[in-house]
Design a protein around this motif. Structure first.
Motif, mmCIF file in Angstrom:
data_model
loop_
_atom_site.group_PDB
_atom_site.id
_atom_site.type_symbol
_atom_site.label_atom_id
_atom_site.label_comp_id
_atom_site.label_asym_id
_atom_site.label_seq_id
_atom_site.Cartn_x
_atom_site.Cartn_y
_atom_site.Cartn_z
ATOM 1 N N ASP A 615 34.340 27.752 51.745
ATOM 2 C CA ASP A 615 35.367 28.162 52.715
ATOM 3 C C ASP A 615 36.766 27.935 52.143
ATOM 4 O OD1 ASP A 615 35.262 25.201 54.914
ATOM 5 O OD2 ASP A 615 35.402 25.427 52.734
ATOM 6 N N GLU A 616 36.875 28.105 50.841
ATOM 7 C CA GLU A 616 38.131 27.817 50.147
ATOM 8 C C GLU A 616 39.279 28.699 50.627
ATOM 9 O OE1 GLU A 616 39.855 28.038 45.553
ATOM 10 O OE2 GLU A 616 37.730 27.678 45.931
ATOM 11 N N TRP A 617 38.980 29.966 50.958
ATOM 12 C CA TRP A 617 40.056 30.892 51.301
ATOM 13 C C TRP A 617 40.325 30.921 52.796
ATOM 14 C CZ3 TRP A 617 37.482 31.859 46.750
ATOM 15 C CH2 TRP A 617 38.307 32.070 45.637
ATOM 16 N N THR A 618 41.550 30.617 53.146
ATOM 17 C CA THR A 618 42.008 30.739 54.523
ATOM 18 C C THR A 618 42.520 32.158 54.756
ATOM 19 O OG1 THR A 618 44.266 30.096 53.942
ATOM 20 C CG2 THR A 618 42.721 28.321 54.486
ATOM 21 N N MET A 619 42.885 32.465 56.001
ATOM 22 C CA MET A 619 43.436 33.793 56.291
ATOM 23 C C MET A 619 44.706 34.039 55.489
ATOM 24 S SD MET A 619 42.769 34.300 60.399
ATOM 25 C CE MET A 619 43.498 32.746 60.927
ATOM 26 N N THR A 620 45.587 33.056 55.464
ATOM 27 C CA THR A 620 46.854 33.220 54.746
ATOM 28 C C THR A 620 46.625 33.405 53.257
ATOM 29 O OG1 THR A 620 48.047 31.914 56.392
ATOM 30 C CG2 THR A 620 49.059 32.128 54.225
ATOM 31 N N LYS A 621 45.771 32.556 52.664
ATOM 32 C CA LYS A 621 45.518 32.646 51.226
ATOM 33 C C LYS A 621 44.829 33.960 50.859
ATOM 34 C CE LYS A 621 45.235 27.702 50.114
ATOM 35 N NZ LYS A 621 44.346 26.624 49.622
ATOM 36 N N THR A 622 43.998 34.470 51.761
ATOM 37 C CA THR A 622 43.296 35.721 51.488
ATOM 38 C C THR A 622 44.270 36.879 51.357
ATOM 39 O OG1 THR A 622 41.278 34.983 52.599
ATOM 40 C CG2 THR A 622 41.607 37.358 52.382
ATOM 41 N N VAL A 623 45.182 37.013 52.322
ATOM 42 C CA VAL A 623 46.154 38.104 52.270
ATOM 43 C C VAL A 623 47.049 37.947 51.046
ATOM 44 C CG1 VAL A 623 48.083 39.206 53.466
ATOM 45 C CG2 VAL A 623 46.090 38.431 54.759
ATOM 46 N N GLU A 624 47.463 36.714 50.783
ATOM 47 C CA GLU A 624 48.330 36.460 49.626
ATOM 48 C C GLU A 624 47.615 36.840 48.330
ATOM 49 O OE1 GLU A 624 49.188 32.338 48.980
ATOM 50 O OE2 GLU A 624 51.112 32.775 48.059
ATOM 51 N N ARG A 625 46.344 36.483 48.219
ATOM 52 C CA ARG A 625 45.569 36.800 47.011
ATOM 53 C C ARG A 625 45.444 38.313 46.831
ATOM 54 N NH1 ARG A 625 40.798 35.493 43.760
ATOM 55 N NH2 ARG A 625 39.196 37.098 43.990
ATOM 56 N N GLN A 626 45.083 39.019 47.901
ATOM 57 C CA GLN A 626 44.863 40.456 47.780
ATOM 58 C C GLN A 626 46.135 41.190 47.392
ATOM 59 O OE1 GLN A 626 41.356 40.012 47.614
ATOM 60 N NE2 GLN A 626 41.740 42.184 47.992
ATOM 61 N N ARG A 627 47.269 40.726 47.913
ATOM 62 C CA ARG A 627 48.526 41.393 47.593
ATOM 63 C C ARG A 627 48.971 41.134 46.158
ATOM 64 N NH1 ARG A 627 51.759 40.217 53.320
ATOM 65 N NH2 ARG A 627 50.852 41.970 54.472
ATOM 66 N N SER A 628 48.481 40.067 45.568
ATOM 67 C CA SER A 628 48.923 39.715 44.221
ATOM 68 C C SER A 628 47.921 40.111 43.136
ATOM 69 C CB SER A 628 49.183 38.204 44.131
ATOM 70 O OG SER A 628 47.981 37.469 44.346
ATOM 71 N N LEU A 629 46.700 40.525 43.530
ATOM 72 C CA LEU A 629 45.678 40.849 42.542
ATOM 73 C C LEU A 629 46.081 42.050 41.698
ATOM 74 C CD1 LEU A 629 42.226 40.489 44.369
ATOM 75 C CD2 LEU A 629 43.026 39.184 42.410
ATOM 76 N N LYS A 630 45.851 41.948 40.416
ATOM 77 C CA LYS A 630 46.085 43.073 39.517
ATOM 78 C C LYS A 630 44.783 43.793 39.169
ATOM 79 C CE LYS A 630 50.199 40.988 37.437
ATOM 80 N NZ LYS A 630 50.848 40.520 36.186
ATOM 81 N N LYS A 631 43.655 43.148 39.442
ATOM 82 C CA LYS A 631 42.363 43.735 39.119
ATOM 83 C C LYS A 631 41.384 43.407 40.232
ATOM 84 C CE LYS A 631 38.702 43.585 35.605
ATOM 85 N NZ LYS A 631 38.249 42.945 34.347
ATOM 86 N N ASP A 632 40.620 44.382 40.675
ATOM 87 C CA ASP A 632 39.625 44.186 41.719
ATOM 88 C C ASP A 632 38.512 43.284 41.194
ATOM 89 O OD1 ASP A 632 37.574 46.512 43.707
ATOM 90 O OD2 ASP A 632 37.784 44.329 43.739
ATOM 91 N N PRO A 633 38.253 42.135 41.845
ATOM 92 C CA PRO A 633 37.177 41.256 41.365
ATOM 93 C C PRO A 633 35.805 41.919 41.441
ATOM 94 C CG PRO A 633 38.033 40.507 43.486
ATOM 95 C CD PRO A 633 38.954 41.563 43.001
ATOM 96 N N TRP A 634 35.662 42.931 42.296
ATOM 97 C CA TRP A 634 34.410 43.683 42.364
ATOM 98 C C TRP A 634 34.552 45.036 41.660
ATOM 99 C CZ3 TRP A 634 31.199 43.319 47.504
ATOM 100 C CH2 TRP A 634 30.737 42.009 47.666
ATOM 101 N N GLN A 635 35.296 45.071 40.590
ATOM 102 C CA GLN A 635 35.480 46.315 39.858
ATOM 103 C C GLN A 635 34.130 46.852 39.397
ATOM 104 O OE1 GLN A 635 38.002 46.021 36.378
ATOM 105 N NE2 GLN A 635 38.727 48.100 36.693
ATOM 106 N N GLY A 636 33.875 48.122 39.673
ATOM 107 C CA GLY A 636 32.610 48.738 39.308
ATOM 108 C C GLY A 636 31.586 48.763 40.424
ATOM 109 N N TYR A 637 31.889 48.100 41.543
ATOM 110 C CA TYR A 637 30.907 48.036 42.641
ATOM 111 C C TYR A 637 30.536 49.426 43.140
ATOM 112 C CZ TYR A 637 28.778 46.907 47.147
ATOM 113 O OH TYR A 637 27.917 46.832 48.211
ATOM 114 N N TRP A 638 31.558 50.235 43.414
ATOM 115 C CA TRP A 638 31.300 51.549 44.010
ATOM 116 C C TRP A 638 30.707 52.527 42.998
ATOM 117 C CZ3 TRP A 638 31.310 50.915 48.927
ATOM 118 C CH2 TRP A 638 32.199 50.023 49.532
ATOM 119 N N GLN A 639 30.818 52.229 41.731
ATOM 120 C CA GLN A 639 30.268 53.116 40.708
ATOM 121 C C GLN A 639 28.847 52.718 40.273
ATOM 122 O OE1 GLN A 639 33.536 51.689 40.282
ATOM 123 N NE2 GLN A 639 34.263 53.509 41.379
#
Length: 655
Positions: A615-639
């Protein structure tokens, strides 16, 4: 009106009919209102929101004056722009634009602009012109924007210097424009009514949609290390209330260069005061000294969001601003777009609306009891939950698309009674759609959420957890993924979870299946294996059970494939039971109805060793992380294209 010219070069024609008169000495700019979303209808024109200084340019008889939005003459600070305006073929004019410095990628760079002024090296500053208010004795302000810009475009085509440029407008829909602006690291976009006149001051004829919250703050003081004689640890930010009082709004680390730090301290020394100007100053910390200032220095910061108490979360310092007075700095109000029209907030400020005990509107939906505390551990409120699901929608929605829902509601908070819901139960939720009944015979229609409005509507109904099926409509008979839930004995250390997840990946890799990892938001991990939809539910569940038994057989001291607390003492149960028809698993980015309200977060396998708890990620940290990510951690999932083969079944001991 015919044509006008100073008799040297091509004249600019204007078909506009307006009153002729004396050129105004000063015109105040029109300002945009921050809105929560773009109007879907109406006659709107959209432009890039430039990250620079707003400038109003007056030209009379070939002599240019450049003013800030507050009327300060900055002509001498931008001589190249002044020269370019002097060369325009007009007798007199008023232009509205933005002074910027462009980086190597052609994007406005506010820090570079600030440095250009600080170093008095302004050759790289350019002005993007987006409106013309006066031309050759004719006041154009009552004319519609589209007519003014048509005339401006004609004028700017004659410009002989690239120091002044026409600000293009874009025909795409505003949602796509905002998304593109954010990907390009721009500040956002500006929307303007194409049929509206020019009106000095702020109105809803001009609107702005930002990629992140960002505004000016006044500096009411700063801190430094206890006993230190120099340096700046953090700036104490403030905004003025409607009655003129100064509210403390949080602190930010400025990360000044040595030159900028010296300049700031010189200014700060000239406005030092003995007592704080804040009516609600921050609580002092023993290891810091607090130095109070008259609220006159203005800085610009971006931040994640406003807290219910009126402070900013995770602010980032951008620059000191010299073009705005401290007395004009207040919390920028955001208005709601209702019925495709921006509506001015009755209370006059976001903070007053946020602090009200009654309902508020978020994303166009009326939120009741916004200040109800959902989690006594963190103090998280219903409003914070709604704002989170609104903010995370763009990342969460792809994993919810056409996927039947199972919802966990907590009307009285997570310590109260929780309700599990799969159907509408006669209560219509805005944005949530019912699937055709024939997809789930002999049951009430299933629900799906496919929009930000739907997520906000669910949160308004006190839905905290969003669970989803392993299949998407209309084909609910063939799952498109397998999920393994690693459920540990609570006595096990976290290192055991990290080792277990790593072992699961190794086994799945050996079988020939690509897998993706997310935290559960609770105690452990979910391992997701995407599938092409070839197998039915019974075959998929049997295979998932086979994988669990195979791993438990290979590493019996670590894993169990048998349900029940007595079977997982000192072990981790590989829960394969979520792979039945109608079973569900908490969705990616869903909040959990547990103390702390953690979030189920998609992560890359490379990040596994850095994760400290489920449960490391809180609501605030989640939004902050997504806005700052340069690469999708699940890159390739949809392919990913893979199915269960006979060789895979044999590898886990299935016939």
């Amino acid at each position: 009106m015919g044509r006008w010219s100073r008799g040297r070069g091509k004249a600019v024609a204007s078909p506009l009919q307006s009153e002729e008169g004396a050129l105004p000495l000063l015109i105040s700019p029109q300002l945009a209102t921050l809105v929560d979303r773009a109007p879907k209808g109406g006659d709107w024109s959209y432009e890039v929101k430039f990250d620079g200084y707003r400038v109003m340019t007056r030209i009379e008889r070939g002599i240019t004056q450049i003013f800030t939005r507050n009327g300060h003459d900055w002509t001498a600070r931008m001589p190249r722009i002044a020269d370019a305006c002097n060369a325009l073929q007009v007798d007199d004019a008023w232009l509205d634009g933005e002074a910027v410095v462009l980086d190597s990628g052609g994007r406005p760079d506010f820090n570079a602009l600030q440095n250009a002024f600080d170093r008095r090296s302004t050759a790289d500053i350019v002005m993007f012109v987006f409106d013309i208010l006066w031309l050759n004795g004719v006041d154009l302000r009552e004319q519609p924007l589209r007519s003014r810009r048509a005339l401006l475009r004609e004028l700017m085509e004659q410009a002989t210097s690239d120091a002044i440029r026409f600000s293009e407008d874009f025909p795409q829909d505003p949602v796509s424009l905002v998304a593109s602006a954010c990907k390009m690291k721009l500040e956002g976009i500006i929307g303007k009514r194409a049929d509206a006149p020019y009106r000095s001051g702020r109105s809803t004829d001009w609107i702005k949609l930002k990629c992140q919250a960002r505004q000016e703050f006044v500096v009411g003081g700063f801190t430094r290390a206890k006993g230190a004689r120099a340096g700046v640890q953090s700036l104490l930010l403030g905004v003025h209330e409607k009655d003129g009082s100064l509210r403390y709004a949080g602190s930010v680390r400025p990360y000044f260069s040595s030159r900028a730090a010296s300049a700031f301290l010189t200014r700060a020394d000239s406005v030092r005061r003995e007592a704080t100007a804040f009516y609600n100053p921050p609580k002092p910390e023993k290891e810091r000294d607090y130095l109070w200032l008259d609220p006159s220095i203005v800085v610009e910061c971006s931040f994640l969001e406003w807290t219910p108490g009126g402070e900013v979360r995770h602010p980032v310092f951008h620059a000191v601003r010299d073009d705005k007075p401290g007395s004009a700095v207040s919390e920028e109000p955001m208005v709601t777009v209702e019925c495709d029209e921006p509506v001015e907030a009755d209370a006059g400020s976001t903070r007053e609306v946020a602090g009200a005990k009654g309902a508020v509107k978020i994303g166009g939906i009326r939120i009741t009891n916004p200040q109800r505390v959902l989690d006594e551990v963190t103090g998280h409120t219903k409003r914070e939950l709604v704002e989170y699901y609104s903010a995370i929608a763009e990342w969460a929605l792809p994993y919810l698309h056409n996927r039947p829902l199972a919802l966990v509601r907590a009307p009285e908070g997570i310590k109260g009674e929780l309700f599990f819901q799969k159907h509408s139960e006669r209560a219509r939720i805005p944005g949530v759609v019912e699937l055709p009944p024939e997809l789930h015979p002999r049951h009430p229609p299933l629900l799906v959420a496919g929009s930000e409005q739907a997520l906000v509507g669910l949160a308004q109904m006190s839905v905290i957890e969003i669970h989803t099926w392993n299949a998407v409509a209309p084909d609910l008979e063939h799952p498109d993924r397998i999920i393994f839930d690693l459920d540990p004995d609570p006595a096990l250390p976290w290192t055991a979870m990290l080792e277990a997840a790593s072992l699961m990946k190794v086994v799945l890799d050996e079988i020939g299946l690509h897998s993706f990892l997310k935290t559960s938001g609770g105690k452990g991990f979910h391992i997701v294996v995407p599938l092409t939809r070839r197998q039915g539910w019974s075959e998929t569940k049997a295979f998932a059970h086979g994988v669990a038994k195979h791993i438990a057989h290979v590493v019996p001291q670590r894993f169990s494939a048998v349900l029940g607390p007595k079977n997982r003492v000192g072990k981790i149960f590989i829960d394969y039971l979520r792979n039945s028809r109608g079973a569900s698993t908490v969705a990616a980015f869903s909040v959990r109805a547990r103390p702390g309200m953690g979030v189920s977060m998609p992560v890359s396998w490379d990040e596994l060793g850095e994760i400290s708890r489920g449960d490391e990620w809180t609501m605030t940290k989640t939004v902050e992380r997504q806005r700052s990510l340069k690469k999708d951690p699940w890159q390739g999932y949809w392919q990913t294209r893979q199915g269960i083969t006979a060789a895979m079944r044999r590898a886990v001991g299935l016939a």
